[in-house]
Design an enzyme around this catalytic site. Structure first.
Site, PDB file in Angstrom:
ATOM      1  N   GLU A  47      80.112 -32.987  22.836  1.00 31.13           N
ATOM      2  CA  GLU A  47      79.553 -32.184  21.434  1.00 31.13           C
ATOM      3  C   GLU A  47      79.200 -32.862  20.557  1.00 31.13           C
ATOM      4  OE1 GLU A  47      83.151 -29.038  20.618  1.00 31.13           O
ATOM      5  OE2 GLU A  47      82.484 -28.502  22.615  1.00 31.13           O
ATOM      6  N   LYS A 233      60.154 -24.665  35.195  1.00 28.21           N
ATOM      7  CA  LYS A 233      58.779 -23.703  35.743  1.00 28.21           C
ATOM      8  C   LYS A 233      57.470 -24.317  35.681  1.00 28.21           C
ATOM      9  CE  LYS A 233      60.391 -19.608  33.176  1.00 28.21           C
ATOM     10  NZ  LYS A 233      61.369 -19.541  32.215  1.00 28.21           N
ATOM     11  N   ARG A 239      67.116 -26.799  35.783  1.00 20.73           N
ATOM     12  CA  ARG A 239      67.102 -25.929  35.500  1.00 20.73           C
ATOM     13  C   ARG A 239      67.304 -25.947  33.517  1.00 20.73           C
ATOM     14  NH1 ARG A 239      66.054 -21.412  38.411  1.00 20.73           N
ATOM     15  NH2 ARG A 239      65.913 -19.461  36.297  1.00 20.73           N
TER      16      ARG A 239
HETATM   17  N1  DSN Z   1      62.684 -14.612  34.053  1.00 23.98           N
HETATM   18  C1  DSN Z   1      61.455 -15.537  33.776  1.00 23.98           C
HETATM   19  C2  DSN Z   1      60.121 -15.490  34.716  1.00 23.98           C
HETATM   20  O1  DSN Z   1      60.353 -15.227  35.545  1.00 23.98           O
HETATM   21  O2  DSN Z   1      59.464 -15.114  34.393  1.00 23.98           O
HETATM   22  C3  DSN Z   1      61.332 -16.049  32.179  1.00 23.98           C
HETATM   23  O3  DSN Z   1      61.635 -14.929  31.279  1.00 23.98           O
END
Ligand code: DSN
Length: 398
Positions: A47, A233, A239
């Site tokens: 923390e 992404k 993540r």
């Molecule tokens: N839930 C994610 C997506 O699939 O785009 C982000 O919003």
């Protein structure tokens, strides 16, 4: 000790190996990232913040953080390199939702107004959904898309003038075109008056962060005050979330993450985020990001050639939306998602502009190229898969 969990992991690994993964927000991390996320850093409580070089002292609440401190500072340095920026970065958000929550908390109070992209037109859950904290805590107002599905910047300007939001938020989870960050900054500049002080310009670049890193999408750095993202992404990392901000907002943003909204950071994930940044700086990654966009365009064009309706008529990024409402009025996004699941093709149902169905049914599907490009797919593979999806739709006889 034997554990049943390894059976689940083995089955999930088999699914990931076998299926065609077209969910636009998913990707496959490198072995190094998997190793880091499964490392001993998961055991360490940290923390607070390291920032030894900037503050001259560690601001942790536990002993034994010396290597975690080095790691977190290295991670921050690497992310500033990725975006070639002097913005402050906080690498502790556990997710994109946490990053957005803390970003709002750092500059506004509950009840204040945020202008964001409407959810049925491609916005994110944490950008004001009525069932999400953002819709419950803040006064959300929305801009939409025009009749062709492009962001309606005129609507954005009108809404800024009408509602005087304290945060103007750009970013989307299902928008296939370039987001004009420079134009949004210009619009904000035009709207500021003696009665309306400058709002914060916030960008949630979660979907396109990898494309921004590789120069495949214009950058919000230097334009936005606060920038949030996820790392899993197009960035192809573990993540988690990140927040970047103008240096003068650093203290507020850090305080909003810890102690404001989170406790101990996930140091094993921060280790993975640091490797993600190292990877994003490589030439290989730049080639990958270019291919992601090329593959998305190739698949999208093939659907258009076959007579499908693609929202906006194309794509500039890693995803596109098939709107089935005109071509297949009786086929819902959910029906297609379920049928494709049976054929080992994974994607998600998605609302389309002017959606008439509920978010659990929808009239469209979202298709992304980031994950299969990681697996080495080329334009030819994506075109073949578009044809295969078309055959599956035809065989449904709906
Ligand atoms: N839930 C994610 C997506 O699939 O785009 C982000 O919003």
């Amino acid at each position: 000790m034997e554990s049943k969990v390894f059976d689940f992991i083995a089955k999930e690994q088999e699914r990931q190996d076998k299926n065609v993964e077209l969910i636009a927000s998913e990707n496959f991390v490198s072995d190094n990232i998997l190793k880091a996320v499964g490392s001993c850093f998961t055991n360490k409580y940290c923390e607070g913040y390291p920032y030894v070089r900037t503050t001259g002292r560690t601001g942790r609440y536990y002993g034994g953080t010396m290597y975690a401190d080095e790691l977190e500072e290295y991670c921050c340095d690497m992310w500033r390199k990725v975006y070639n920026t002097d913005y402050h970065v906080n690498v502790q958000p556990h997710s994109g939702s946490q990053a957005n929550f803390a970003a709002y908390m750092s500059v506004i109070k509950p009840g204040d107004t945020i202008l964001a992209m409407s959810l049925e037109n491609g916005g994110h859950l944490t950008h004001g959904s009525a069932v999400n904290f953002s819709g419950k805590l803040y006064n959300m107002v929305f801009y939409g898309v025009d009749e062709n599905g492009f962001i309606d910047y005129e609507d954005m300007e009108n809404k800024i003038k009408e509602f005087h939001p304290m945060v103007v938020l750009a970013g989307a989870s299902a928008y296939s075109r370039i987001i004009k960050f420079d134009l949004i900054k210009e619009i904000i500049d035009r709207c500021v008056t003696d009665d309306y002080p400058r709002p914060y310009f916030m960008v949630d670049m979660a979907h396109i962060a990898g494309l921004v890193a590789a120069g495949e999408h214009p950058s919000p750095f230097g334009l936005a005050d606060i920038i949030t993202t996820t790392t899993h992404k197009t960035l192809r990392g573990p993540r988690g979330g990140l927040i970047f901000c103008r240096p003068d907002l650093a203290k507020k943003v850090d305080g909003a993450i810890f102690p404001g909204t989170q406790g101990g950071p996930l140091m094993h994930v921060i280790a993975g985020k640091a490797i993600c940044a190292e990877e994003a700086l490589t030439d290989d990654y730049k080639v990958y990001a270019r291919n992601v966009v090329k593959n998305s365009k190739a698949m999208c064009d093939e659907f258009i050639k076959m007579g499908y309706h693609v929202v906006t008529g194309g794509t500039d990024n890693h995803l596109f939306l098939l709107d089935l409402s005109a071509t297949h009025p009786n086929l819902t996004g959910k029906m297609l998602q379920d049928e494709l699941d049976k054929n080992h093709i994974t994607l998600n149902k998605n609302c389309v502009p002017n959606e008439k169905r509920s978010p659990s049914e929808t009239s469209g599907v979202r298709i992304g190229s980031a994950a299969m490009t990681t697996k080495g797919w080329t334009e030819k593979d994506f075109i073949e898969t578009a044809r295969k999806i078309d055959q599956i739709i035809k065989s449904m006889n709906i």
